[in-house]
Design a protein around this motif. Structure first.
Motif, PDB file in Angstrom:
ATOM      1  N   PRO A  59       7.448   8.303   2.714  1.00  0.00           N
ATOM      2  CA  PRO A  59       6.819   7.005   2.447  1.00  0.00           C
ATOM      3  C   PRO A  59       7.652   6.029   1.620  1.00  0.00           C
ATOM      4  CG  PRO A  59       5.806   8.720   1.129  1.00  0.00           C
ATOM      5  CD  PRO A  59       6.777   9.395   2.046  1.00  0.00           C
ATOM      6  N   THR A  61       8.248   5.803  -1.424  1.00  0.00           N
ATOM      7  CA  THR A  61       7.664   5.406  -2.705  1.00  0.00           C
ATOM      8  C   THR A  61       8.735   5.387  -3.792  1.00  0.00           C
ATOM      9  OG1 THR A  61       7.006   7.697  -3.074  1.00  0.00           O
ATOM     10  CG2 THR A  61       5.340   6.213  -2.189  1.00  0.00           C
ATOM     11  N   TRP A 128       5.977   1.533   6.587  1.00  0.00           N
ATOM     12  CA  TRP A 128       6.854   1.541   5.421  1.00  0.00           C
ATOM     13  C   TRP A 128       6.721   0.260   4.610  1.00  0.00           C
ATOM     14  CZ3 TRP A 128      10.936   3.793   9.044  1.00  0.00           C
ATOM     15  CH2 TRP A 128      11.048   5.183   8.862  1.00  0.00           C
ATOM     16  N   THR A 131       3.362  -0.019   2.841  1.00  0.00           N
ATOM     17  CA  THR A 131       3.329   0.870   1.676  1.00  0.00           C
ATOM     18  C   THR A 131       4.111   0.273   0.516  1.00  0.00           C
ATOM     19  OG1 THR A 131       3.069   2.847   3.033  1.00  0.00           O
ATOM     20  CG2 THR A 131       3.961   3.172   0.822  1.00  0.00           C
TER      21      THR A 131
END
Length: 156
Positions: A59, A61, A128, A131
């Motif tokens: 993800p 992050t 992507w 997020t």
């Protein structure tokens, strides 16, 4: 759960090992069934959903720098053998140039890469960037598809 190991074998539930050929055959049959029965809109929605699941495997992050994001995404594409991406930011959004995706050229049977890659990539990049930004006003769409290049845009 399916795990891909470095020897191009797939372990299913850690009990049995299937060859890459058997997995490709099974995937080809699934895709043939889906592409022959779904409408183009249904197929695009399904493939975009698969792309979102793919993006969920990493993800991204904690990344905020576009070069870090590009590098992380390209690491996945390199591992899968699915080409590479170049991001080009401007004041209105991001142009996404995905180069050298898998192709169906010269292939009579097998995975219909030219059919599946655009929508799959659209779903992955949309997931992507959503997020990373959390901005529901932004969307991702395909702007160009040609052999060796799929271009997308992520913007309002």
């Amino acid at each position: 759960m399916i795990l891909i190991n470095k020897k191009s074998q797939v372990q299913v539930h850690n009990r049995a090992t299937a060859t890459a050929v058997s997995i490709e055959t099974l995937l080809s049959l699934f895709l043939e069934e889906v592409t022959s029965t779904a409408t183009p809109e249904q197929l695009d929605m399904f493939l975009a959903s698969v792309g979102r699941r793919l993006a969920g495997l990493d993800p991204l992050t904690g990344l905020s720098d576009v070069e870090e994001i590009e590098s992380a995404v390209n690491a996945l594409w390199h591992e899968l053998g699915w080409g590479h991406v170049i991001f080009d930011l401007d004041d209105g959004g991001i142009d996404i140039m995905h180069k050298n995706p898998p192709t169906s050229a010269g292939q009579e049977d097998g995975i219909p890469w030219d059919v599946i890659m655009p929508a799959l990539l659209q779903g992955a990049y949309a997931a992507w960037f959503h997020t990373l930004s959390g901005n529901d006003a932004l969307r991702t769409w395909i702007t160009k598809c040609e052999p060796g290049l799929i271009e997308l845009r992520h913007a309002p």
